[in-house]
Design an enzyme around this catalytic site. Structure first.
Site, mmCIF file in Angstrom:
data_model
loop_
_atom_site.group_PDB
_atom_site.id
_atom_site.type_symbol
_atom_site.label_atom_id
_atom_site.label_comp_id
_atom_site.label_asym_id
_atom_site.label_seq_id
_atom_site.Cartn_x
_atom_site.Cartn_y
_atom_site.Cartn_z
ATOM 1 N N PHE A 124 -89.049 -28.455 57.926
ATOM 2 C CA PHE A 124 -90.444 -28.686 59.309
ATOM 3 C C PHE A 124 -90.641 -30.554 59.890
ATOM 4 O O PHE A 124 -91.519 -31.038 58.793
ATOM 5 C CB PHE A 124 -91.520 -27.719 59.142
ATOM 6 N N HIS A 125 -90.587 -30.931 61.012
ATOM 7 C CA HIS A 125 -90.593 -32.206 61.059
ATOM 8 C C HIS A 125 -92.115 -32.475 62.527
ATOM 9 O O HIS A 125 -91.699 -31.706 63.276
ATOM 10 C CB HIS A 125 -89.742 -32.963 61.724
ATOM 11 N N SER A 126 -93.466 -32.584 61.720
ATOM 12 C CA SER A 126 -94.091 -32.166 62.504
ATOM 13 C C SER A 126 -94.459 -33.633 63.415
ATOM 14 O O SER A 126 -93.504 -34.459 63.385
ATOM 15 C CB SER A 126 -95.928 -32.953 62.049
#
Length: 952
Positions: free
Chosen positions: A808-810
């Protein structure tokens, strides 16, 4: 005196059909004999494969039958050796039957026949057990040579309806069988479907039977031949010393299909065409590198840097509006082409700025020289067609080079020796190609008009060129781009970059041939409609259906290219190519703004609107078609008695030879790159899982070199079984249309999920795993204001237990509401999974504060790998349902701007505590490599804690 040749005594005669009979019977005996012996003696062993055995798999493959065990292997080898004699005789008789004065094709086909015979011996006597690489080399060489042998034999076939009918049946069945053969092989290799290998085996045996049957048809022609042995020296009467064999054959009328390829072949003209095509390859190599070099600067400035203006280097054809300058350029076109090679010399520049300027100047001169070349050749349509063919084949060659080098072009300025570049060789070949192909232009009279009336709108054609060049660059400059558009994760429900990238390349070639041979069809509204439908399907659909749209679009773009470029050459190059490249640049920027909207003025207007860009592209191409359709038919190439002029036809054939060779190369690359899928983790004895997260900054290091090789080294040395990569989507013009994961996955032996595709408007997330990926789902997390946040939710088979991994990349720090919504979405996703889980992430939060408490704790069910590590802001590793045994932070060196975080876990053990223990209490298989202690290696070392941490 000895009798003359014709008066010699006939010693023996043999009807030629017995050569065909002998070849067919002995060849079939070799295969069928081995099959019978193998089934009789080792049935259960030869039906066993790496995944299943009897009863799921119940019929052996050809390779398992003939190469694995004694005595069936010996049965095959003995009879296939006996086949070689009739085989050489068959090839020789076919050459004698089909040879003609001044005809090169029979010699070529005979050479291919001999080559196939020799390579058959290679894969027969060097089994995969003996030497897997050489076995594969011989096997693929044999298969690749099958296509020219089949087509050549059919082209030379004498006019016999029966023989030709059976040849078409056997050849069509052979090549048609390849499709289900590949499908079931992928079902077996990738999806591990029980029984798929048995089905594959039936198709494999069918190929063998059809291959031999195709050559058996020669008995129809050979029945009319007789091999005669004459004694011309009286040796049979005891009076001579020599004997010769005289073969009597019938004369057959030459077929039209053979003429295009057979008449008056000239190596000199072939090398002229090859030089032309290499010039086209050089142009596309430099053009595709420009955006990549420009991208480095906003990437490191985190915003507009000013260097973006270099994308305008393509508008140099505007200079051709100045007549004296146009005359000077056309008459010195060789010099202009040579000056463009600064784009290939750019790799020698050490600083990124100088490398960009050198690459930009190369593109400036390349666009100028190609526009001037098209304009100069307009008065002789067949020469213009040759240049257009070279230009389009150059794109195919460039895409094939990237296919071979894992989506990097080996002559790009981001490549050099240490990371796999072939810059020096590419530069030398480019210089030689320019010197050869620019020996003459059509005429010293620069402004000699094109034959026939020139009507229509130059403005409409410039729009057509803009759409065309953008389509060629954004979608066709890499064979995996459109495949990743339709990729949606596991299980596989669509094409794979390997091998299906070869399908894209073959479709491009078919499209180009259509545009050259059927220009009226290629420039019609009908085919434009086909291309538009394909573009719509590609933009809106996934899996195989979306890819079929991609193939339709690829076919159309390459088909319409010769039509639009040849029509544009009739006008002032400044009006068509200059304006065309200017609008193309606008499309390129729009193509970037759809994902980079947070960093550019007015960006939100283009946010996530790839559909707008695709629509504009097709509308612009439609403007070009409008300018072509309904206009007086223009001469394409010279006519001779109502047919294509022989000189023009011969010239065209050389480019077809090159296209044919390129497509064979693409197929060979697809075969050689097909993954083995036999991957194993580093420490299976401990049931250990080493997981890492790394933000790779689009695979450009601090010095603007492609960083895949350096990344590969550190991932391997850290023994990562699972690694999440962020900022990994490179499938845009500005990023070179690359895919780092292909190289890493193949070299490291890992499964790969690319994550949300380039049409999903993210910066990318990817997952590499030593463990099979059972299922994966791609998510776009809530992002009402800022950039889209991609996530992968994958289920892996770890030592027989299903474990979920999230990558995941916020969103950005500037968008707190986005990040809050994203934290709640992901926490809910992690909470809902009943399986053990690992999160490899970029969270943009401080430990123990704010959104951290949504990601960690009751809302998510996840634990922090090390709650005491207070010095984090971006990267975090979380887990649940696994025993966490170690945690380390590794410095990035100069590869990217973010460190590597690594965690060690054990499957099927309780989570444990946060109590730290000394390394001496940790089993060796669960320890981190000592290589990175102290100063580490190549700039990578344990830092922050200066050593790994271990937990009870």
């Amino acid at each position: 005196m000895a009798p003359k040749f014709r008066d010699g005594d006939v010693v023996a005669t043999l009807n030629g059909k017995w050569i065909s009979y002998a070849h067919t019977v002995i060849a079939y005996t070799a295969f069928i004999g081995a099959l019978v012996v193998g089934i009789s003696l080792h049935y259960h062993k030869i039906v066993q494969n790496e995944h299943y055995g009897y009863p799921q798999e119940w019929f052996p493959s050809v390779s398992a039958t003939i190469g694995d065990r004694y005595p069936e292997r010996s049965v095959f080898m003995v009879f296939i050796a006996m086949t070689s004699g009739p085989r050489f005789a068959l090839v020789t008789l076919w050459y004698i039957l089909t040879r003609r004065p001044n005809s090169t094709l029979p010699k070529f086909v005979a050479g291919v026949g001999i080559f196939r015979t020799l390579t058959c011996g290679g894969w027969t006597y060097v089994t995969s057990t003996d030497d897997h690489d050489w076995h594969d080399i011989f096997m693929i060489s044999y298969l690749v040579a099958t296509l020219p042998w089949t087509l050549g034999v059919m082209a030379l076939s004498p006019p016999n309806r029966t023989a030709l009918k059976y040849r078409k049946i056997f050849a069509g069945s052979f090549f048609g069988t390849l499709v289900p053969l590949i499908y079931f092989f992928i079902q077996h290799k990738v999806h591990r479907v029980a029984g798929a290998y048995t089905t594959y085996a039936f198709f494999e045996w069918s190929l063998v039977l059809l291959d031999v049957a195709f050559d058996a048809v020669t008995l129809v022609e050979f029945a009319n031949l007789e091999i005669v042995v004459r004694d011309i020296r009286g040796i049979t009467r005891g009076t001579g010393h020599d004997a010769v064999v005289d073969t009597v054959l019938e004369k057959e009328k030459e077929k039209d299909v053979g003429r295009v390829f057979a008449k008056g072949f000239s190596w000199s003209e072939f090398f002229d065409a090859a030089a032309d095509v290499y010039n086209g390859f050089t142009f596309w190599s430099m053009l595709t590198a420009l955006g990549l070099c420009v991208w480095y600067f906003p990437l490191w400035h985190m915003g507009i840097s000013g260097y973006e203006v270099m994308v305008m280097c393509t508008v140099s054809p505007f200079l051709l509006a100045i007549k004296p300058l146009r005359t000077l350029i056309v008459r010195n076109i060789r010099v202009v082409h040579l000056m463009s090679l600064s784009g290939l010399l750019a790799f020698l520049a050490k600083s990124p700025e100088n490398r960009l300027f050198s690459a930009g100047f190369g593109v400036w001169m390349a666009c100028l020289s190609w526009a001037a070349t098209f304009y100069a050749e307009r008065s002789q349509p067949h020469r213009l067609e040759a240049r257009i063919s070279a230009f389009c084949l150059g794109l195919i060659a460039s895409s094939i080079a990237k296919f071979a080098f894992w989506t990097n072009n080996p002559v790009w300025p981001i490549m050099h020796g240490p990371n796999g570049g072939w810059n020096k060789l590419g530069l030398v070949l480019a210089a030689l190609a320019i010197l050869r192909s620019t020996r003459s232009t059509a005429s010293l009279v620069v402004d000699l008009p094109a034959p026939g009336p020139t009507r229509g709108s130059s403005t409409a054609l410039s729009l057509g060129l803009a759409g065309l060049f953008f389509a060629m660059h954004s979608l066709l400059s890499d064979s995996s781009t459109m495949i990743l558009w339709v990729w949606e994760g596991y299980p596989v429900r669509g094409p794979l970059a390997v091998p299906h990238g070869a399908w894209t390349l073959i479709t491009m070639g078919i499209g180009l041939v259509t545009g050259l041979f059927l220009p009226e069809l290629a420039g019609s509204w009908f085919l434009y409609g086909v291309g538009s439908i394909g573009a719509a399907i590609l933009t809106t659909s996934s899996h195989w259906f979306g890819y079929y749209g991609a193939l339709a679009l690829a076919f159309y773009v390459m088909a319409v290219a010769p039509v639009l470029i040849s029509q544009a050459a009739r006008y002032s190059p400044a009006k068509t190519f200059g304006v065309g490249f200017l609008i193309y640049n606008i499309l390129v920027l729009a193509h970037v703004w759809v994902v980079a909207y947070a960093f550019v003025p007015g960006g939100p207007l283009m946010r996530e609107h790839t559909d707008w860009v695709m629509t504009a592209m097709m509308l612009f191409i439609g403007c070009g078609v409008f300018s072509v359709v309904g206009k007086p038919k223009k001469p394409t190439i010279q006519k001779y008695k109502g047919k294509v002029h022989p000189a023009a036809r011969k010239q065209r054939s050389y480019y077809m030879y090159i296209l044919f060779g390129l497509e064979l190369l693409a197929v060979a690359i697809a075969y050689l790159r097909f993954p083995s899928y036999n991957y194993t983790p580093y420490h299976p004895e401990e049931k250990a899982v080493t997981a890492g997260i790394w933000t790779i900054h689009f695979s450009l290091d601090n010095d603007m070199w492609s960083s895949e090789h350096r990344m590969r080294d550190v991932i391997k040395e850290l023994e990562l079984d699972v690694v999440g990569l962020l900022e990994s989507d490179l499938q845009r013009i500005i990023m070179g249309n690359r895919d780092t994961t292909q190289f890493l996955a193949e070299d490291l032996g890992m499964y790969v999920d690319y994550g949300p595709g380039p049409n999903k408007h993210t910066w990318g997330s990817a997952l590499l795993s030593k463990f099979p990926i059972v299922n994966s789902t791609h998510h776009l997390l809530p992002s009402p204001v800022g950039e889209l946040a991609p996530a992968i939710h994958a289920t892996l088979d770890m030592y027989g237990k299903l474990v979920d991994v999230f990558v995941f990349h916020s969103g950005q720090e500037e968008d707190p509401e986005d990040r809050r919504l994203q934290s709640e979405y992901l926490a809910k996703l992690m909470k809902e999974t009943p399986r053990p889980a690992i999160l490899l992430s970029y969270l943009v939060t401080k430990p123990l504060q704010g959104n951290y408490n949504t990601y960690v704790g009751e809302k998510s069910g996840m634990r922090d790998i090390d709650p005491s590590d207070w010095d984090r802001w971006c990267e975090y590793i979380l887990y649940k349902g696994l025993k966490r045994t170690g945690y380390a932070r590794v410095s990035r060196s100069t590869i990217t701007d973010t460190e590597i975080q690594v965690g060690k876990f054990v499957v099927d053990q309780p989570e444990g505590s946060n109590d730290m223990i000394p390394e001496e209490q940790v089993p060796p298989g669960l320890r981190f490599p000592a290589l990175f202690r102290g100063q580490g290696v190549r700039g990578h070392a344990y830092h922050v804690f200066n050593e790994p941490r271990y937990f009870a």
